[in-house]
Motif scaffolding. Sequence first.
Motif, PDB file in Angstrom:
ATOM      1  N   VAL A  82       6.278  -9.055 -34.059  1.00  0.00           N
ATOM      2  CA  VAL A  82       7.131  -9.226 -35.247  1.00  0.00           C
ATOM      3  C   VAL A  82       6.951 -10.517 -36.040  1.00  0.00           C
ATOM      4  CG1 VAL A  82       9.682  -9.745 -35.487  1.00  0.00           C
ATOM      5  CG2 VAL A  82       9.106  -8.022 -33.712  1.00  0.00           C
ATOM      6  N   GLN A  83       6.458 -11.493 -35.308  1.00  0.00           N
ATOM      7  CA  GLN A  83       6.131 -12.877 -35.919  1.00  0.00           C
ATOM      8  C   GLN A  83       4.824 -12.435 -37.060  1.00  0.00           C
ATOM      9  OE1 GLN A  83       5.266 -15.679 -32.912  1.00  0.00           O
ATOM     10  NE2 GLN A  83       7.257 -15.553 -32.135  1.00  0.00           N
ATOM     11  N   VAL A  84       3.923 -11.856 -36.459  1.00  0.00           N
ATOM     12  CA  VAL A  84       2.845 -11.596 -37.377  1.00  0.00           C
ATOM     13  C   VAL A  84       3.286 -10.493 -38.575  1.00  0.00           C
ATOM     14  CG1 VAL A  84       0.895  -9.753 -37.371  1.00  0.00           C
ATOM     15  CG2 VAL A  84       1.198 -11.337 -35.757  1.00  0.00           C
ATOM     16  N   ALA A  85       4.289  -9.458 -38.412  1.00  0.00           N
ATOM     17  CA  ALA A  85       4.737  -8.761 -39.470  1.00  0.00           C
ATOM     18  C   ALA A  85       5.362  -9.772 -40.513  1.00  0.00           C
ATOM     19  CB  ALA A  85       5.932  -7.812 -38.909  1.00  0.00           C
ATOM     20  N   GLU A  86       6.236 -10.644 -39.939  1.00  0.00           N
ATOM     21  CA  GLU A  86       7.145 -11.589 -40.750  1.00  0.00           C
ATOM     22  C   GLU A  86       6.058 -12.506 -41.802  1.00  0.00           C
ATOM     23  OE1 GLU A  86       9.982 -13.714 -42.468  1.00  0.00           O
ATOM     24  OE2 GLU A  86       9.989 -11.768 -41.411  1.00  0.00           O
ATOM     25  N   GLN A  87       4.649 -12.671 -41.112  1.00  0.00           N
ATOM     26  CA  GLN A  87       3.754 -13.376 -42.003  1.00  0.00           C
ATOM     27  C   GLN A  87       3.256 -12.709 -43.114  1.00  0.00           C
ATOM     28  OE1 GLN A  87       0.536 -14.962 -39.306  1.00  0.00           O
ATOM     29  NE2 GLN A  87      -0.473 -15.243 -41.449  1.00  0.00           N
ATOM     30  N   ILE A  88       3.157 -11.383 -42.647  1.00  0.00           N
ATOM     31  CA  ILE A  88       2.650 -10.465 -43.912  1.00  0.00           C
ATOM     32  C   ILE A  88       3.734 -10.152 -44.850  1.00  0.00           C
ATOM     33  CG2 ILE A  88       1.934  -7.999 -44.319  1.00  0.00           C
ATOM     34  CD1 ILE A  88       0.806  -8.066 -41.514  1.00  0.00           C
ATOM     35  N   ARG A  89       5.048 -10.162 -44.478  1.00  0.00           N
ATOM     36  CA  ARG A  89       6.262 -10.058 -45.355  1.00  0.00           C
ATOM     37  C   ARG A  89       6.168 -11.297 -46.321  1.00  0.00           C
ATOM     38  NH1 ARG A  89      10.738 -11.843 -46.707  1.00  0.00           N
ATOM     39  NH2 ARG A  89      10.664 -13.471 -45.129  1.00  0.00           N
ATOM     40  N   GLN A  90       5.917 -12.403 -45.865  1.00  0.00           N
ATOM     41  CA  GLN A  90       5.953 -13.741 -46.525  1.00  0.00           C
ATOM     42  C   GLN A  90       5.017 -13.768 -47.575  1.00  0.00           C
ATOM     43  OE1 GLN A  90       6.358 -17.165 -44.020  1.00  0.00           O
ATOM     44  NE2 GLN A  90       8.189 -16.441 -43.069  1.00  0.00           N
ATOM     45  N   ALA A  91       3.772 -13.313 -47.255  1.00  0.00           N
ATOM     46  CA  ALA A  91       2.676 -13.159 -47.908  1.00  0.00           C
ATOM     47  C   ALA A  91       2.846 -11.978 -49.066  1.00  0.00           C
ATOM     48  CB  ALA A  91       1.317 -12.476 -47.331  1.00  0.00           C
ATOM     49  N   VAL A  92       3.379 -11.216 -49.043  1.00  0.00           N
ATOM     50  CA  VAL A  92       3.856 -10.156 -50.025  1.00  0.00           C
ATOM     51  C   VAL A  92       4.999 -10.486 -50.791  1.00  0.00           C
ATOM     52  CG1 VAL A  92       4.760  -7.927 -50.323  1.00  0.00           C
ATOM     53  CG2 VAL A  92       3.419  -8.011 -48.611  1.00  0.00           C
ATOM     54  N   ALA A  93       5.955 -11.352 -50.287  1.00  0.00           N
ATOM     55  CA  ALA A  93       6.820 -11.905 -51.302  1.00  0.00           C
ATOM     56  C   ALA A  93       6.538 -13.174 -51.921  1.00  0.00           C
ATOM     57  CB  ALA A  93       8.072 -12.529 -50.342  1.00  0.00           C
ATOM     58  N   GLY A  94       5.125 -13.777 -51.650  1.00  0.00           N
ATOM     59  CA  GLY A  94       4.832 -14.764 -52.314  1.00  0.00           C
ATOM     60  C   GLY A  94       3.609 -14.544 -53.390  1.00  0.00           C
ATOM     61  N   GLY A  95       3.744 -12.977 -53.614  1.00  0.00           N
ATOM     62  CA  GLY A  95       3.073 -12.451 -54.736  1.00  0.00           C
ATOM     63  C   GLY A  95       1.403 -12.102 -54.132  1.00  0.00           C
ATOM     64  N   GLU A  96       1.081 -12.082 -52.882  1.00  0.00           N
ATOM     65  CA  GLU A  96      -0.168 -11.703 -52.641  1.00  0.00           C
ATOM     66  C   GLU A  96      -0.319 -10.357 -52.711  1.00  0.00           C
ATOM     67  OE1 GLU A  96      -2.706 -13.633 -49.029  1.00  0.00           O
ATOM     68  OE2 GLU A  96      -1.485 -11.832 -48.145  1.00  0.00           O
ATOM     69  N   ARG A  97      -1.478  -9.913 -53.318  1.00  0.00           N
ATOM     70  CA  ARG A  97      -1.775  -8.441 -53.423  1.00  0.00           C
ATOM     71  C   ARG A  97      -2.291  -7.886 -52.159  1.00  0.00           C
ATOM     72  NH1 ARG A  97      -5.288  -9.139 -57.153  1.00  0.00           N
ATOM     73  NH2 ARG A  97      -4.089  -9.108 -59.076  1.00  0.00           N
ATOM     74  N   VAL A  98      -1.534  -6.958 -51.465  1.00  0.00           N
ATOM     75  CA  VAL A  98      -2.036  -6.497 -50.178  1.00  0.00           C
ATOM     76  C   VAL A  98      -2.143  -4.908 -50.222  1.00  0.00           C
ATOM     77  CG1 VAL A  98      -1.236  -6.266 -47.821  1.00  0.00           C
ATOM     78  CG2 VAL A  98      -0.401  -8.108 -49.101  1.00  0.00           C
ATOM     79  N   LEU A  99      -3.397  -4.624 -49.789  1.00  0.00           N
ATOM     80  CA  LEU A  99      -3.677  -3.237 -49.829  1.00  0.00           C
ATOM     81  C   LEU A  99      -2.818  -2.493 -48.719  1.00  0.00           C
ATOM     82  CD1 LEU A  99      -5.463  -0.645 -50.779  1.00  0.00           C
ATOM     83  CD2 LEU A  99      -7.077  -1.423 -49.216  1.00  0.00           C
ATOM     84  N   GLY A 100      -2.585  -3.183 -47.727  1.00  0.00           N
ATOM     85  CA  GLY A 100      -1.970  -2.428 -46.520  1.00  0.00           C
ATOM     86  C   GLY A 100      -2.251  -3.105 -45.279  1.00  0.00           C
ATOM     87  N   VAL A 101      -1.390  -2.523 -44.219  1.00  0.00           N
ATOM     88  CA  VAL A 101      -1.821  -3.213 -42.679  1.00  0.00           C
ATOM     89  C   VAL A 101      -2.564  -2.161 -42.044  1.00  0.00           C
ATOM     90  CG1 VAL A 101      -0.656  -4.132 -40.702  1.00  0.00           C
ATOM     91  CG2 VAL A 101       0.198  -4.480 -43.129  1.00  0.00           C
ATOM     92  N   ILE A 102      -3.462  -2.478 -41.238  1.00  0.00           N
ATOM     93  CA  ILE A 102      -4.056  -1.477 -40.074  1.00  0.00           C
ATOM     94  C   ILE A 102      -3.674  -2.026 -38.860  1.00  0.00           C
ATOM     95  CG2 ILE A 102      -6.229  -0.737 -39.247  1.00  0.00           C
ATOM     96  CD1 ILE A 102      -7.392  -0.833 -42.120  1.00  0.00           C
TER      97      ILE A 102
END
Length: 373
Positions: A82-102
């Motif tokens: 869940v902490q990892v997912a939250e880190q990714i959520r913050q990256a997306v919210a910060g405008g990072e261009r994310v293709l996806g999560v594997i």
Amino acid sequence: MRQVTAWLLALSLLLAGCASRPRGEVVVYVAAPLSGFQANGGQTVVGGVRLAAEEINRAGGLLGYRIKVVALDDESNSQVAVQVAEQIRQAVAGGERVLGVIGHYNSGQTLAAMEVYKNLPIVVVTPTASEVSLTQRGYRNFFRVNANDAVQARVDAAFLVQKLGARRVAVIHNDTEYGVGLGKLIAEEIARLGAQVAIILQVAEGQSQYASEVERIRAANPDAIFYAGYEIEAPYLRAALVRAGVTVPMLASDGAFLSATIDESEGTAEGMYVSSFAPSPAAAVDEKWIKAYQAVEYRNPDTYSINGYVALTVLAEAARSAKSVDGPRLADALRALRADTVIGPISYDENGDLRDPKVFIFQVQKGTFVQVQ
């Protein structure tokens, strides 16, 4: 005229430069155990993703973007996941261009992390999580490249009952969501095929001593054993059974399809069966692929290297089909996709499950896994 020619030459060079210049980076997160007892399995997934990214980048990138692989360690722990997912959520919210999560690697961590991912505009493709309910929860952004446990239970039960002729099967499972769910499903399938479940036993994740369980299994007098769990338990259970003289055929689930099951069994794994969601690298790819993998990872591919490679392959194909790296558009494209991969064509149903899931059976022969079905 000379000035016009020079201007045209300069313009063509400028356009050529613009065409070859990357538009920037697009990030693929790989969420898996990279430390602890399941580190090897997670690292093989990351290796497959890195090789696929290397090939795409070398060919010019994905829609002009260079793929950047970022591996995050969930430690096989749902709270960390869940902490990892939250880190990714913050990256997306910060405008990072994310293709996806594997990811994630295990069903328990995937279930926990999806409570964060389900609300994000990104696609999640698990390489290995097989718990059935993952695709029954209404997620619109979740897919997997492996069969689910209902398929695994059906194939494994048929192998035990119809191919090996077992009439009394001992079902042993660990105490994870994956082990409990798969243990229940295969017991139902064994009964449906007209055989008897001789005993059902639950053990602990990571358990290494089985003296009391072996005596209970022996007393149940099974003619075959099924184990639903991981490579951190299966070799020790196998060794305890063989040393106690319980040598009936044993089939372990996909969670044990790693070289550690052979390496940690102290020579007792010979003849043991293991099911898998993918063929071994040697059966699916050629020597050129294996050498390319070694060049990227400085090690040999292992079982789930193929799954990681295939997961990024389908993500990239969806992006090309959608002509976008936007998550919701990728999800729609995946549902309509038919991607050719090293394990054959892949297409999805509405819920994110494979339309043609496959489960393979291997046997340990001369110290290595040999595909027998």
